[in-house]
Scaffold this motif. Structure first.
Motif, PDB file in Angstrom:
ATOM      1  N   LEU A  52      -2.706  -3.483  -9.290  1.00 17.91           N
ATOM      2  CA  LEU A  52      -3.877  -3.403 -10.094  1.00 17.91           C
ATOM      3  C   LEU A  52      -4.994  -4.304  -9.497  1.00 17.91           C
ATOM      4  O   LEU A  52      -5.040  -5.977 -10.078  1.00 17.91           O
ATOM      5  CB  LEU A  52      -4.130  -3.473 -11.026  1.00 17.91           C
ATOM      6  N   GLU A 105      -3.964   1.335 -21.031  1.00 15.71           N
ATOM      7  CA  GLU A 105      -4.214   1.480 -19.811  1.00 15.71           C
ATOM      8  C   GLU A 105      -3.062   1.582 -19.102  1.00 15.71           C
ATOM      9  O   GLU A 105      -2.870   2.740 -18.112  1.00 15.71           O
ATOM     10  CB  GLU A 105      -5.497   0.586 -19.133  1.00 15.71           C
ATOM     11  N   GLU A 106      -2.050   0.504 -18.797  1.00 19.52           N
ATOM     12  CA  GLU A 106      -0.839   0.334 -18.356  1.00 19.52           C
ATOM     13  C   GLU A 106       0.261   1.456 -18.900  1.00 19.52           C
ATOM     14  O   GLU A 106       1.239   2.172 -17.411  1.00 19.52           O
ATOM     15  CB  GLU A 106      -0.498  -0.729 -18.289  1.00 19.52           C
ATOM     16  N   CYS A 161      -4.339   1.875  -8.677  1.00 19.67           N
ATOM     17  CA  CYS A 161      -3.420   1.482  -9.082  1.00 19.67           C
ATOM     18  C   CYS A 161      -2.385   2.417  -9.049  1.00 19.67           C
ATOM     19  O   CYS A 161      -0.873   2.333  -8.461  1.00 19.67           O
ATOM     20  CB  CYS A 161      -3.097   0.578 -10.812  1.00 19.67           C
ATOM     21  N   ASP A 173      -9.328  -4.816  -9.382  1.00 20.70           N
ATOM     22  CA  ASP A 173     -10.674  -5.274  -9.602  1.00 20.70           C
ATOM     23  C   ASP A 173     -10.546  -3.522 -11.144  1.00 20.70           C
ATOM     24  O   ASP A 173     -11.649  -3.729 -11.433  1.00 20.70           O
ATOM     25  CB  ASP A 173     -11.782  -4.291  -9.399  1.00 20.70           C
ATOM     26  N   ASN A 174      -9.418  -3.948 -11.781  1.00 22.75           N
ATOM     27  CA  ASN A 174      -9.729  -2.862 -12.543  1.00 22.75           C
ATOM     28  C   ASN A 174      -9.446  -1.731 -12.199  1.00 22.75           C
ATOM     29  O   ASN A 174      -9.860  -1.070 -13.238  1.00 22.75           O
ATOM     30  CB  ASN A 174     -10.743  -3.440 -13.412  1.00 22.75           C
ATOM     31  N   ASP A 175      -9.473  -1.134 -11.324  1.00 21.98           N
ATOM     32  CA  ASP A 175      -8.959   0.024 -10.378  1.00 21.98           C
ATOM     33  C   ASP A 175      -7.399   0.654 -10.312  1.00 21.98           C
ATOM     34  O   ASP A 175      -7.226   0.801 -10.181  1.00 21.98           O
ATOM     35  CB  ASP A 175      -9.239   0.307  -8.533  1.00 21.98           C
ATOM     36  N   TYR A 176      -7.896   1.687 -12.098  1.00 27.07           N
ATOM     37  CA  TYR A 176      -6.853   2.182 -12.286  1.00 27.07           C
ATOM     38  C   TYR A 176      -6.577   3.416 -11.711  1.00 27.07           C
ATOM     39  O   TYR A 176      -5.100   3.776 -11.767  1.00 27.07           O
ATOM     40  CB  TYR A 176      -6.437   2.298 -13.880  1.00 27.07           C
TER      41      TYR A 176
END
Length: 284
Positions: free
Chosen positions: A185, A83-84, A193, A187-190
């Motif tokens: 990042l 994801e990164e 981010c 709450d896993n909100d990409y």
């Protein structure tokens, strides 16, 4: 009589002299949002900076492109999740559209390339020395056709022992910088981010092109001290900083706006896309 004739001739030439044409970007000034009185702890409250007008910028011989030096290089450092990696790729795309320059990714630098004395633990979080990266590591990585090198890492950063952390750091002289999305990042909100890292990356590259922190209006080039303050800043330049960048890089303003709006909309960053749309419409 002779002196009077000379005066009349001088006045004639002055009256015939054309005014310097206004930039179409001057039309965007009405969209600028005035800076409010800073809260304690915010950047302007903590740092005494004079700002930088467009006229001042044109007089300082800023870093600019040339026929041999016109590529932005992105330098990944350390490990990234899948994801990164997507975040890095999208940041590379955005940087290219923002500055309207070819933007290329360099081979990844592994974490063990950072010396042990240029790392530290801070509240259980490993950090890299951002000053070492910008002043020692990246200048060696600058290709001959590079205008700047911007490193991106998922590791946290610190600029000196007396600082807790920084989101990014740039060197005007070295034309190098580093940005981290370690703190971006939530709450896993990409999507959030991506918004944060693209703002940080182009902000630091703006510094490498000799643009100072902005005190003219609410702007992407405002200094920020912490994440809540950063989140109040738009992914857009004010009219003054837009004029600096456009004057420096000589790109097509409408093409740039259109490409950025398309990118922001396709990545669910509609709020900033709407702001840029208003700026694009103001050009006409």
């Amino acid at each position: 009589m002779k002196r009077l004739s000379l005066v009349l001739i001088l006045l004639f030439f002055i009256s015939c002299k054309k005014e310097t044409p206004k930039s179409p970007l001057d039309n965007l000034a009405d969209l600028d949002v005035k800076l409010s009185v800073p809260n304690p702890g915010e950047w302007i409250a903590e740092h005494n900076e004079s700002g930088q007008s467009f006229e001042e910028y044109t007089q300082i011989d800023p870093v600019t492109i040339s026929e041999k030096r016109k590529v932005i290089y992105i330098q990944p450092i350390g490990n990234f999740t899948s994801e990164e990696k997507i975040i890095v790729d999208k940041t590379v795309e955005y940087v290219g559209k923002f500055f309207q320059l070819k933007t290329t990714v360099l081979p990844l630098i592994p974490e063990d390339a950072i010396p042990s004395d240029k790392k530290r633990m801070n509240s259980g979080v490993e950090q890299f020395d951002a000053s070492y990266i910008t002043h020692k590591l990246l200048p060696k990585k600058m290709p001959e056709d590079g205008i700047v090198v911007m490193a991106i890492t998922a590791k946290d950063l610190y600029p000196s022992e007396d600082w807790n952390y920084v989101f990014g750091l740039a060197s005007y002289q070295k034309r190098t910088g580093v940005s981290s999305f370690n703190r971006f990042l939530t709450d896993n909100d990409y999507t959030l981010c991506l918004n944060r890292i693209t703002k940080t990356a182009v902000h630091e590259i703006g510094h490498m092109l000799t643009i100072n922190h902005c005190k003219h209006a609410v702007c992407l080039m405002n200094g920020v001290n912490h994440l809540p303050e950063s989140d109040t800043k738009p992914n857009a330049l004010c009219s003054e900083c837009l004029k600096k960048l456009s004057w420096n890089l000589k790109y097509d303003d409408k093409k740039r706006f259109s490409e950025l709006i398309s990118f922001l909309n396709s990545n669910h960053l509609e709020k900033d896309a709407l702001l840029l749309q208003k700026q694009l419409e103001a050009l006409d």
